[in-house]
Design a protein around this motif. Structure first.
Motif, mmCIF file in Angstrom:
data_model
loop_
_atom_site.group_PDB
_atom_site.id
_atom_site.type_symbol
_atom_site.label_atom_id
_atom_site.label_comp_id
_atom_site.label_asym_id
_atom_site.label_seq_id
_atom_site.Cartn_x
_atom_site.Cartn_y
_atom_site.Cartn_z
ATOM 1 N N VAL A 60 -1.410 0.380 -9.588
ATOM 2 C CA VAL A 60 -0.092 0.144 -9.892
ATOM 3 C C VAL A 60 -0.047 -1.169 -11.052
ATOM 4 O O VAL A 60 0.599 -1.042 -11.863
ATOM 5 C CB VAL A 60 0.903 -0.307 -8.860
ATOM 6 N N VAL A 61 -0.819 -2.228 -10.631
ATOM 7 C CA VAL A 61 -0.672 -3.351 -11.703
ATOM 8 C C VAL A 61 -1.376 -2.888 -13.167
ATOM 9 O O VAL A 61 -0.764 -3.435 -14.120
ATOM 10 C CB VAL A 61 -1.870 -4.610 -11.179
ATOM 11 N N VAL A 62 -2.251 -2.049 -13.042
ATOM 12 C CA VAL A 62 -2.766 -1.608 -14.268
ATOM 13 C C VAL A 62 -1.694 -0.784 -15.155
ATOM 14 O O VAL A 62 -1.314 -0.678 -16.057
ATOM 15 C CB VAL A 62 -4.009 -0.854 -14.026
ATOM 16 N N LYS A 63 -0.873 0.141 -14.131
ATOM 17 C CA LYS A 63 0.181 0.949 -14.940
ATOM 18 C C LYS A 63 1.092 -0.136 -15.233
ATOM 19 O O LYS A 63 1.660 0.179 -16.528
ATOM 20 C CB LYS A 63 0.819 1.716 -13.874
ATOM 21 N N SER B 195 0.869 -1.113 0.188
ATOM 22 C CA SER B 195 -0.050 -0.008 0.043
ATOM 23 C C SER B 195 0.757 1.115 -0.160
ATOM 24 O O SER B 195 0.166 2.219 -0.157
ATOM 25 C CB SER B 195 -1.009 0.132 0.964
ATOM 26 N N GLY B 196 2.204 1.156 0.205
ATOM 27 C CA GLY B 196 3.011 2.375 0.257
ATOM 28 C C GLY B 196 3.067 3.168 -1.027
ATOM 29 O O GLY B 196 3.674 4.176 -1.157
ATOM 30 N N VAL B 197 2.794 2.398 -2.234
ATOM 31 C CA VAL B 197 2.845 3.088 -3.458
ATOM 32 C C VAL B 197 1.342 3.288 -3.870
ATOM 33 O O VAL B 197 1.257 3.668 -5.095
ATOM 34 C CB VAL B 197 3.544 2.058 -4.499
ATOM 35 N N ASN B 198 0.287 3.278 -3.085
ATOM 36 C CA ASN B 198 -0.873 3.496 -3.652
ATOM 37 C C ASN B 198 -1.085 5.108 -3.716
ATOM 38 O O ASN B 198 -0.070 5.799 -3.407
ATOM 39 C CB ASN B 198 -2.024 3.109 -2.627
ATOM 40 N N GLN B 199 -1.938 5.517 -4.403
ATOM 41 C CA GLN B 199 -2.129 6.966 -4.808
ATOM 42 C C GLN B 199 -2.134 7.722 -3.481
ATOM 43 O O GLN B 199 -2.743 7.537 -2.515
ATOM 44 C CB GLN B 199 -3.585 7.077 -5.498
ATOM 45 N N ALA B 200 -1.220 8.895 -3.422
ATOM 46 C CA ALA B 200 -1.309 9.702 -2.465
ATOM 47 C C ALA B 200 -2.620 10.344 -2.028
ATOM 48 O O ALA B 200 -3.301 10.677 -2.666
ATOM 49 C CB ALA B 200 -0.092 10.871 -2.717
ATOM 50 N N PHE C 85 -3.776 4.527 -19.958
ATOM 51 C CA PHE C 85 -4.182 3.869 -18.717
ATOM 52 C C PHE C 85 -2.938 3.764 -17.846
ATOM 53 O O PHE C 85 -3.084 3.338 -16.864
ATOM 54 C CB PHE C 85 -4.581 2.445 -19.098
ATOM 55 N N THR C 86 -1.798 4.483 -18.059
ATOM 56 C CA THR C 86 -0.717 4.538 -17.300
ATOM 57 C C THR C 86 -1.333 5.656 -15.984
ATOM 58 O O THR C 86 -0.474 5.683 -14.856
ATOM 59 C CB THR C 86 0.546 5.084 -17.732
ATOM 60 N N ALA C 87 -2.293 6.462 -16.287
ATOM 61 C CA ALA C 87 -2.680 7.439 -15.437
ATOM 62 C C ALA C 87 -3.551 6.846 -14.427
ATOM 63 O O ALA C 87 -3.878 7.276 -13.395
ATOM 64 C CB ALA C 87 -3.420 8.689 -16.031
ATOM 65 N N SER C 88 -3.877 5.512 -14.461
ATOM 66 C CA SER C 88 -4.800 4.552 -13.622
ATOM 67 C C SER C 88 -4.291 4.702 -11.929
ATOM 68 O O SER C 88 -2.851 4.573 -12.133
ATOM 69 C CB SER C 88 -4.676 3.164 -13.780
ATOM 70 N N PRO C 89 -4.693 4.766 -10.965
ATOM 71 C CA PRO C 89 -4.032 4.727 -9.587
ATOM 72 C C PRO C 89 -3.777 3.585 -9.432
ATOM 73 O O PRO C 89 -2.948 3.232 -8.330
ATOM 74 C CB PRO C 89 -5.349 5.294 -8.754
#
Length: 720
Positions: free
Chosen positions: A668-671, A397-402, A662-666
């Protein structure tokens, strides 16, 4: 300069696809109306069903699952589903808000399905505290609306000036499928611009986009309806949209371009749509079948979590292919000869004659096939080098959207000092020792485990080794020094399960397990690594048999499989450099380099292999068409390359734009999937399709079409 222009189109071919296209053309209004009704019904059905999505992974038989089962049987309360409610204040201490905190704790204990809320665990500076809320059923079954219940329960703390965030298992509630509408609109907008610039015709640009959007809408609805029964991962809707939009636009574009070329050659709309459906429609069918087989092959790994992601993508591909074979012919016939009436420049379709740049390029490749083959292969090999340092793991979760509640809870716990806090406290490991068959005193087993943990590196702290109420197990909570996704934490887990605990318990009759979310994720990672070769083998065999049957050649499918393996390896290499090495994490909105999510390589292989095959199928189908008409391999390869150059390049640009949006998705897997798929499309549409495929086919000559007579009689005949 030799001429590689395609031969004039032959008479209308017979076959089911030709008849289907002609039927849809004759009843265009009804076909379009049926698709619009289907769109409304699918979206309405999705809303009624109320789909559920969850990233919870269950891996029965793994050491972590066995440990969890033992703990559940021995101490159900300790193994109950739970989540963390984290409180934080920027000034003073949490204790300064005691009245509001007590009210909040009381509210949490009264929530539906909550069985308790523990006393606060407070950091040494007093600014951060958390309570563990336990439940009588799995959190994912509570649904995303349960977040409102949490917000209501914690309102007193928030009203009193405390910050509140939800972590731990609550991510199953708070994490919802990302709203990627902006990404979709960006992708469609870029696609429209590309089509207008390349082909010049307004209707020819808009029609593929509209048909693809209708198909994607139906796909989203159907995936949602299925999700009412099957729990997909939270990335499933975005993945199915991304794949459906990409292939939907491409398939519709291939059909539209072929139809327009037939009109430019002087044929009527009915004749053009029948021929388009028979030839290009068949290529669409084969391409969609290849992608679907690759996606469904994910079930062979035995991991339903991954298999269901493949199913979601397959649903999207099947629906877009169906729309391409029915809705697109209906729309094309309805527009008919007026398709190029509105234009921004002189409309073109497949070829503009011998002065066309693609025709000149085909001549260039035919003169230097060996040099181009060597250079192209070398480039892909170089790009694949980072693959050999790939580190699989679970992105925490440390890389989830701020600003998201899970990220906030993670950061507060990571930054706070004292027992129960620190980076590793976000998901500690639970050591479970089964002493039911111990041959030495339980106290000795406990001492041995304690000493072993004391001598294990990268552990910040661990709780005293204590027996469960029934005395069947010994349990300790181990907090690693670093965050769950780090290589350090992975090393701790590997040492505990591989050497530290087994060595400590040798000869005692006791057995050990390490459980918890992180432990389960690492077991999942190891299982994926073990089963990836199975997926690769199944996909390769299925693709080989399909291509061999369609093209009646042993050489073409071998080359296609090898080239696509090389493309996949190069895509993996770029993915590792972008995320694991951190070359692009800043651009993608990630705070640091991250490991490659454990199931991404398996998903990428199936998707990349399937999509890469698409362009080769369209190219080789045109080459095969010319070969069967002329028997001249050199002319056929050149004709296929020049005829498909513009449309495939445009399709690749569009699909790349869709994926990159879709790299703008929050998520990370989608990115990761978006970057990996975009890179694979770029490599396949340039290096593979423009260089390697034509070079090898020019070099091998008539050998491209070698096929044993006995095998030819055994296999069903599928005409392109």
């Amino acid at each position: 300069m030799p001429s590689y222009l395609p031969d004039p189109a032959p008479e209308v071919p017979s076959g089911r696809l030709a008849r289907l296209g002609a039927f849809c053309g004759r009843h265009a209004g009804w076909v379009i109306a049926c698709w619009l009704v289907l769109l409304v019904a699918a979206l309405a059905g999705r809303a009624v069903v109320g789909p559920t999505f969850s990233d919870q992974i269950s891996l029965s038989g793994s050491q972590s699952a066995k440990g969890t089962d033992l703990l559940t049987a021995s101490d159900p309360a300790a193994a109950a589903p739970s989540g963390l409610v984290v409180l934080h204040t920027g000034s003073g201490t949490v204790a300064d808000h005691q009245s509001a905190v007590n009210t909040t704790l009381g509210n949490l204990r009264k929530m539906p399905h909550a069985t308790g809320a523990s006393a606060l665990v407070t950091s040494s500076d007093g600014r951060t505290a958390y309570t563990t809320v336990t439940f009588d059923e799995q959190l994912k079954s509570l649904g995303n609306d349960y977040t409102d219940t949490l917000d209501t329960a914690t309102a007193p703390a928030r009203s009193d000036g405390l910050g509140v965030a939800y972590g731990g298992g609550f991510d199953q509630i708070t994490t919802t499928p990302a709203n990627d509408l902006v990404s979709e609109l960006v992708g469609v907008g870029v696609a429209l611009v590309i089509l207008l610039l390349v082909f010049g015709s307004v209707f020819a640009a808009v029609l593929p986009l509209v048909c693809a959007l209708v198909a994607v809408g139906v796909g989203i609805g159907v995936v949602g309806i299925v999700a009412g029964t099957i729990s997909f991962a939270t990335a499933a809707p975005t993945l199915s949209t991304m794949i459906g939009l990409g292939v939907g636009i491409d398939y519709a574009l291939f059909l539209t371009t072929r139809f327009r070329q037939d009109l430019m050659d002087g044929h009527g709309p009915q004749r053009a749509i029948a021929r388009t459906s028979a030839v290009t429609g068949h290529a669409v069918l084969v391409a969609a079948t290849t992608v679907s087989v690759a996606m469904l092959g994910l079930y062979a790994c035995g991991l339903t979590f991954i298999g269901k992601l493949g199913l979601a993508a397959t649903i999207a591909v099947v629906i877009t292919a169906t729309a391409s074979l029915t809705l697109v012919p209906a729309a094309l016939t309805l527009v008919g000869r007026h398709i190029d009436r509105v234009h921004v420049r002189r409309p073109v379709a497949e070829s503009a004659g011998e002065s066309d740049d693609w025709h000149r390029y085909a001549v260039f490749v035919s003169r230097h096939p060996g040099l181009l083959l060597t250079a192209g292969s070398a480039l892909l090999v170089v790009l694949a080098i980072p693959l050999f340092s790939m580190r699989l793991g679970h992105v925490d979760s440390g890389v989830n959207q701020a600003g998201s509640t899970s990220r906030t809870a993670f950061d507060w716990i990571s930054d706070a000092p004292g027992p129960g806090f620190g980076p590793g406290a976000n998901d500690p490991l639970t050591v479970v020792v089964d002493v039911q068959h111990a041959t030495v005193p339980v106290s000795q087993v406990g001492d041995d485990v304690t000493k072993a943990l004391q001598n294990t590196g990268d552990i910040a702290r661990f709780t005293p080794v204590q027996p469960t109420p029934d005395g069947a197990l010994l349990v300790s909570t181990v907090t690693p020094v670093d965050v769950p996704q780090s290589a350090s934490t992975g090393g701790v887990l590997n040492r505990l399960t591989g050497s530290t605990l087994p060595d400590a318990l040798r000869g005692t009759g006791a057995t050990s397990y390490v459980t918890g979310t992180t432990a389960s994720q690492y077991d999942f990672r190891n299982t994926v690594k073990d089963r990836l070769p199975i997926i690769i083998g199944i996909v390769l065999i299925a693709a080989f048999v399909l291509l061999m049957t369609v093209f009646r050649s042993l050489v073409i499918p071998v080359k296609a499989v090898l080239l696509n393996l090389l493309t996949t390896g190069a895509s993996y290499g770029v993915l590792v450099a972008a995320f694991q090495w951190g070359w692009a994490t800043g651009l993608l909105g990630l705070p640091e380099a991250v490991p490659i999510e454990s199931y991404v390589p398996m998903m990428m292989f199936a998707i990349v292999f399937g999509l890469s095959m698409d362009y080769e199928i369209f190219l080789i189908s045109r080459i095969a068409e010319a070969w069967h008409a002329t028997g001249d391999n050199t002319r056929s390869v050149g004709a296929g390359l020049s005829a498909t150059g513009r449309v495939i390049s445009s399709a690749a640009l569009i699909m790349t734009a869709v994926f990159l949006s879709f790299t703008a998705s929050p998520t990370v897997v989608v990115k990761m999937l978006a970057v990996g798929l975009a890179v694979s499309v770029i490599l396949d549409a340039t290096i593979v399709r423009l260089v390697l495929v034509p070079s090898t086919m020019f070099l091998m000559g008539r050998a491209n079409w070698w096929f044993p007579r006995r095998l030819d009689k055994m296999l069903p005949r599928v005409h392109m």
